[in-house]
Scaffold this active site. Sequence first.
Site, PDB file in Angstrom:
ATOM      1  CE1 TYR A 104      -3.547   2.670   0.808  1.00 16.28           C
ATOM      2  CE2 TYR A 104      -2.405   3.031   2.888  1.00 16.28           C
ATOM      3  CZ  TYR A 104      -3.366   3.402   1.974  1.00 16.28           C
ATOM      4  OH  TYR A 104      -4.153   4.507   2.219  1.00 16.28           O
TER       5      TYR A 104
HETATM    6  N1  LIG Z   1      -8.249   4.184   5.873  1.00 14.08           N
HETATM    7  C1  LIG Z   1      -7.385   5.092   6.258  1.00 14.08           C
HETATM    8  O1  LIG Z   1      -7.124   5.260   7.474  1.00 14.08           O
HETATM    9  C2  LIG Z   1      -6.706   5.971   5.231  1.00 14.08           C
HETATM   10  C3  LIG Z   1      -5.770   6.888   5.654  1.00 14.08           C
HETATM   11  C4  LIG Z   1      -5.214   7.780   4.719  1.00 14.08           C
HETATM   12  C5  LIG Z   1      -5.616   7.710   3.393  1.00 14.08           C
HETATM   13  N2  LIG Z   1      -6.512   6.792   2.972  1.00 14.08           N
HETATM   14  C6  LIG Z   1      -6.919   6.819   1.550  1.00 14.08           C
HETATM   15  O2  LIG Z   1      -8.076   7.634   1.426  1.00 14.08           O
HETATM   16  C7  LIG Z   1      -8.730   7.327   0.187  1.00 14.08           C
HETATM   17  C8  LIG Z   1     -10.233   7.334   0.353  1.00 14.08           C
HETATM   18  O3  LIG Z   1     -10.623   6.689   1.549  1.00 14.08           O
HETATM   19  P1  LIG Z   1     -12.161   6.217   1.769  1.00 14.08           P
HETATM   20  O4  LIG Z   1     -12.239   5.679   3.128  1.00 14.08           O
HETATM   21  O5  LIG Z   1     -13.091   7.282   1.300  1.00 14.08           O
HETATM   22  O6  LIG Z   1     -12.171   5.002   0.723  1.00 14.08           O
HETATM   23  P2  LIG Z   1     -13.302   3.944   0.392  1.00 14.08           P
HETATM   24  O7  LIG Z   1     -14.582   4.256   1.084  1.00 14.08           O
HETATM   25  O8  LIG Z   1     -12.691   2.586   0.572  1.00 14.08           O
HETATM   26  O9  LIG Z   1     -13.534   4.230  -1.169  1.00 14.08           O
HETATM   27  C9  LIG Z   1     -12.669   3.817  -2.166  1.00 14.08           C
HETATM   28  C10 LIG Z   1     -13.483   3.752  -3.437  1.00 14.08           C
HETATM   29  O10 LIG Z   1     -12.634   3.344  -4.515  1.00 14.08           O
HETATM   30  C11 LIG Z   1     -13.431   2.566  -5.358  1.00 14.08           C
HETATM   31  N3  LIG Z   1     -12.708   1.696  -6.267  1.00 14.08           N
HETATM   32  C12 LIG Z   1     -11.928   0.628  -5.966  1.00 14.08           C
HETATM   33  N4  LIG Z   1     -11.524   0.021  -7.086  1.00 14.08           N
HETATM   34  C13 LIG Z   1     -12.060   0.708  -8.126  1.00 14.08           C
HETATM   35  C14 LIG Z   1     -12.020   0.569  -9.523  1.00 14.08           C
HETATM   36  N5  LIG Z   1     -11.342  -0.440 -10.112  1.00 14.08           N
HETATM   37  N6  LIG Z   1     -12.702   1.452 -10.303  1.00 14.08           N
HETATM   38  C15 LIG Z   1     -13.414   2.456  -9.730  1.00 14.08           C
HETATM   39  N7  LIG Z   1     -13.498   2.650  -8.392  1.00 14.08           N
HETATM   40  C16 LIG Z   1     -12.836   1.771  -7.601  1.00 14.08           C
HETATM   41  C17 LIG Z   1     -14.284   1.727  -4.424  1.00 14.08           C
HETATM   42  O11 LIG Z   1     -15.382   1.218  -5.134  1.00 14.08           O
HETATM   43  P3  LIG Z   1     -15.995  -0.259  -4.880  1.00 14.08           P
HETATM   44  O12 LIG Z   1     -17.096  -0.061  -3.886  1.00 14.08           O
HETATM   45  O13 LIG Z   1     -16.495  -0.637  -6.240  1.00 14.08           O
HETATM   46  O14 LIG Z   1     -14.880  -1.140  -4.379  1.00 14.08           O
HETATM   47  C18 LIG Z   1     -14.656   2.763  -3.375  1.00 14.08           C
HETATM   48  O15 LIG Z   1     -15.856   3.421  -3.696  1.00 14.08           O
HETATM   49  C19 LIG Z   1      -8.148   6.002  -0.274  1.00 14.08           C
HETATM   50  O16 LIG Z   1      -7.265   6.271  -1.351  1.00 14.08           O
HETATM   51  C20 LIG Z   1      -7.359   5.515   0.938  1.00 14.08           C
HETATM   52  O17 LIG Z   1      -6.229   4.763   0.551  1.00 14.08           O
HETATM   53  C21 LIG Z   1      -7.077   5.921   3.877  1.00 14.08           C
END
Ligand SMILES: NC(=O)c1ccc[n+]([C@@H]2O[C@H](COP(=O)([O-])OP(=O)(O)OC[C@H]3O[C@@H](n4cnc5c(N)ncnc54)[C@H](OP(=O)(O)O)[C@@H]3O)[C@@H](O)[C@H]2O)c1
Length: 218
Positions: free
Chosen positions: A131
């Site tokens: 990641y």
């Molecule tokens: N979790 C943490 O603590 C953390 C910390 C810092 C940064 N981040 C980053 O913050 C960002 C957003 O976070 P979040 O919580 O809002 O994420 P999330 O709810 O997991 O949303 C990610 C989205 O990406 C979509 N996606 C995945 N594969 C795809 C594809 N092939 N084509 C189109 N869409 C696709 C997913 O759709 P599906 O429903 O179809 O899978 C989902 O809607 C991410 O990049 C994450 O890495 C996370």
Amino acid sequence: MRVVIAGGHGKIALLLERLLAGRGDRAVGLIRNPAQAADVRQAGAEAVLCDLEAASADDVAALLSRGDAVVFAAGAGPGSGAPRKDSVDRAASVLMAGAAERAGVRRFVQISTMGAGQPPRPGTDEVWAAYITAKTAAEDDLRSRDLDWTILRPGRLTDAPATGRVRLAAPPVPAGTISRADVAAVIAALLGQPGTWHQTLELTGGDTPVAAAVRSTA
Ligand SMILES: NC(=O)c1ccc[n+]([C@@H]2O[C@H](COP(=O)([O-])OP(=O)(O)OC[C@H]3O[C@@H](n4cnc5c(N)ncnc54)[C@H](OP(=O)(O)O)[C@@H]3O)[C@@H](O)[C@H]2O)c1
């Protein structure tokens, strides 16, 4: 402003779509699952089907042709393994950035993560290492582009309500948490703030109102 959001049904994306719609901007959420379209519309955005692990650069450039800005909010998510960290967190961002260049959409805000920009620590769990490697590669790719980019590295995300107050600065910011609602508010503010172009910014909860925090980095 017409803002195309990659990962349009993500938790941050849906919050951002509501904020953009509420201030009169047009948001377009790219989704791969048609069943998610209703939620995206409910958030005030247009839903467009686009699987970022299957689409070509031409497909995506065509979708961006009427856009003013791109937000990369996609991610492979917590249940995914190392290959999808590469195909979504890295490759889908590279695809979007290349398409933005081709389509002439200069403004690009990428959601990265705190911890990116350095090699994973020795002994780190394999999926976490993949990641961090993917996010770092996506950042490096974006910095090499002729785009008005901002890289935003939030700390650990929570689903707590918005506080409206954050800590936003060039790295290093001490590790911390941040609500997705506050991340969405920061992105909405960053989109219209030219002074934040070509900056990498880290973000946690803090004491500074969002608008002031974004202005202070500009
Ligand atoms: N979790 C943490 O603590 C953390 C910390 C810092 C940064 N981040 C980053 O913050 C960002 C957003 O976070 P979040 O919580 O809002 O994420 P999330 O709810 O997991 O949303 C990610 C989205 O990406 C979509 N996606 C995945 N594969 C795809 C594809 N092939 N084509 C189109 N869409 C696709 C997913 O759709 P599906 O429903 O179809 O899978 C989902 O809607 C991410 O990049 C994450 O890495 C996370």
